[in-house]
Design an enzyme around this catalytic site. Sequence first.
Site, PDB file in Angstrom:
ATOM      1  N   ASP A 323       0.830  -1.213   0.000  1.00  0.00           N
ATOM      2  CA  ASP A 323       0.000   0.000   0.000  1.00  0.00           C
ATOM      3  C   ASP A 323       0.870   1.272   0.000  1.00  0.00           C
ATOM      4  OD1 ASP A 323      -2.318   1.544   0.125  1.00  0.00           O
ATOM      5  OD2 ASP A 323      -2.541   1.357   2.297  1.00  0.00           O
ATOM      6  N   GLU A 326       2.327   5.068  -4.206  1.00  0.00           N
ATOM      7  CA  GLU A 326       2.306   5.988  -5.383  1.00  0.00           C
ATOM      8  C   GLU A 326       3.592   6.799  -5.463  1.00  0.00           C
ATOM      9  OE1 GLU A 326      -0.150   5.591  -3.134  1.00  0.00           O
ATOM     10  OE2 GLU A 326      -1.303   4.303  -4.460  1.00  0.00           O
ATOM     11  N   ASP A 436      -9.094   2.797  -3.124  1.00  0.00           N
ATOM     12  CA  ASP A 436     -10.155   3.199  -2.186  1.00  0.00           C
ATOM     13  C   ASP A 436     -11.409   3.679  -2.905  1.00  0.00           C
ATOM     14  OD1 ASP A 436      -8.186   2.756  -0.318  1.00  0.00           O
ATOM     15  OD2 ASP A 436      -7.729   4.875  -0.043  1.00  0.00           O
TER      16      ASP A 436
HETATM   17  O1  MIG Z   1      -4.392   6.185   3.896  1.00  0.00           O
HETATM   18  O2  MIG Z   1      -3.927   0.992   5.617  1.00  0.00           O
HETATM   19  O3  MIG Z   1      -6.054   1.959   0.133  1.00  0.00           O
HETATM   20  O4  MIG Z   1      -7.045  -0.184   1.608  1.00  0.00           O
HETATM   21  O5  MIG Z   1      -7.137   0.108   4.405  1.00  0.00           O
HETATM   22  C1  MIG Z   1      -5.063   4.976   4.086  1.00  0.00           C
HETATM   23  C2  MIG Z   1      -5.101   1.742   5.687  1.00  0.00           C
HETATM   24  C3  MIG Z   1      -4.089   3.847   4.020  1.00  0.00           C
HETATM   25  C4  MIG Z   1      -5.154   2.923   2.106  1.00  0.00           C
HETATM   26  C5  MIG Z   1      -5.591   1.669   1.423  1.00  0.00           C
HETATM   27  C6  MIG Z   1      -6.644   0.994   2.252  1.00  0.00           C
HETATM   28  C7  MIG Z   1      -6.122   0.694   3.630  1.00  0.00           C
HETATM   29  C8  MIG Z   1      -5.659   2.003   4.286  1.00  0.00           C
HETATM   30  N1  MIG Z   1      -4.658   2.662   3.456  1.00  0.00           N
END
Ligand code: MIG
Length: 679
Positions: A323, A326, A436
């Site tokens: 995660d 980007e 998201d």
């Molecule tokens: O800024 O880890 O897209 O699936 O639950 C949020 C917390 C950070 C973004 C991910 C989401 C995840 C969440 N993360």
Amino acid sequence: MIQKYQFGAPFETDAVVKKLQSNKYPTQTIVNGTTKIILTEDKSHSFTWTYTLKDTDIVYGLGEANRGINKRGWIYKSWCTDDPVHTENKESLYGAHNFIMIYHPETPDSTFALFFDYPGKVTFDIGYTKTNELKIQIEDNNLYVYEITPDNSSPLTNIITQFRALIGQSYLPPRWAFGMGQSRWGYKNANDIRTVYQKYKQAGIPLDSIYLDIDYMVNYKDFTIDTQKFPSLKDLVLELKKDGVRLVPIIDAGVKIEENYDIYEEGKTHDFFCKRKDGTNFVAGVWPGKTHFPDFLNPEVRSWFGSKYKILTDEGIEGFWNDMNEPAIFYSEEGLSETFTKLKECEKENLDIKSFFQTRSLMHSISNNEKDYKRFYHKTTQGIICHDKLHNLFGYNMTRAAGEAFKTISPDKRLLMFSRSSYIGMHRYGGIWMGDNQSWWQHILLNLKMLPSLNMCGFLYTGADTGGFGGNTTRDLLLRWYALSIFTPLFRNHSALGTREQECYQFEQTNDFKSIVQLRYRLIPYLYSEYMKAALNNTMMFRPLTFDYPKDFRVLEIEDQLMLGNEIMIAPIYTQNTRGRYVYLPENMTKIVWQDGEILSTKSLTKGDNYIECDLNQVVFFIKGNAIIPLAPICNCTDKLDYSKLEILGEGASYELYTDNGFTTNPKKDGMIRILKNT
Ligand code: MIG
């Protein structure tokens, strides 16, 4: 045929696996009779490629992007962005997939596709500025352009197969990754996880995985496990695995700055973090507070970071999701201080309408600010390069780090891996989730539309946050979304902290969910087989109807039905308070209605428009008239799938079933095709 064109001195992104000779681009080409392609390499050193679209042309591609399957009528920017609100006006999502195909329905042989292999920002103006003008712009003119023209009389599928061969075989997940996953940002400790597991078990709803979001770590530090909350992860893994349930932890891109935290210390000692111009490590504020970004563009860093996944596989973990790659930046030290300086300047001002709103937006624009992407650098095999020139490669290379390491960490067993951010090339190392989304009806449809576009770009293992990530879901939305997600390779219910809880057992008449999920498990032999065939043969698992029925112009505009594999058509419901919808059948098909854990009815329908009733507790799908599919007996997890008792559904004669042990890393050797016959 594929032509490779080189402009300037491109960065080698490793998106493509085939070595081709570059040619010089013809400055003007005639395609399709009168239309012109014009390329300008102007004095500002920018790159522009324009093409005049006919009214009837269709533009496909762009992978993970907003809006329709036909991309005409909007402007899209390839710039990996952490933006959780996918409203129609958005131009960038989490991935950057610079592949487009221009389809001429009336003269299909003149169809062609382009891949712009450029890792910075690329703008695709597809009839936004001028209705019939397709304009692709890059600020820089160092790139490769690949142009693909058809080799046979099925231009759409042929072009995709050529492109996919160019970029290399798609990632193969283990078969258990086709089971249902339950996730939520907010499961705090082992007991929360146990509750989810037990409640699904009590409800009799099949389940294969539970996801660990950021709370399993110590202060959001990668590759740590908080033993206060998870006293023994290893034991928990074993406990759940007895019932075929696996845990899938999240890994974030930023490494917390903290003395004595081994990952931080090692990264600092070996100079593995992205640096500012002055050579100091760039600081980005994310979950754990201040972090450094591992320089994934550096192969040495990839192998270091990748090797750390072993810390978790040693605990019995078999899958991960990457995660914030980007990379998402809440703030940079520079951005924070600049913002506060500006805020202080206006503290005593008489703010008017303009200056007030400008001031108010200062704090907001501190996150994911493009200026920050100009403040740090990568040490690549091709020299030191500023991040903004390579922005779209960051998530790709984080996931590649894991994928490359898995070859040694788990040489004989495929692991689950999917990422939020991506670039073409990453499809060889992992899948993606669609980021998201929200608990909105229109996002069911957006989910559906992204599937074929992603498949074109090599991303086969994909799916959305079923039920919606942001916002509060409702029972009917969740049921309808399940009725789509049971067909997607990644099938995961996921939601954000603070939203309404949306595990299936939170709602009345849980049996309705149970029934839909049971259908998923019955379909896994088919879905897995179609997935593997698509990956091994460079084809698409999900296709717009036009790919299969190019002569039927009626299907050109259908964007709410898809072909799934070679036998099925899906047409889910995506509007609230409806008990049915119109479905266009491009040929005679068998309608299957599923309800209460069994097939309620099968009916042959004739080609044309059909009003299809489908209650909330039902799933309806269609099998081509001359096709059959296998169904497994209902089971509670993929470990229990019984391939010896497959049932046949449909009116055709035979089906080619791909099978293997569900995890082999050499499917070409270990996989087999079985011909199933309708007797
Ligand atoms: O800024 O880890 O897209 O699936 O639950 C949020 C917390 C950070 C973004 C991910 C989401 C995840 C969440 N993360």
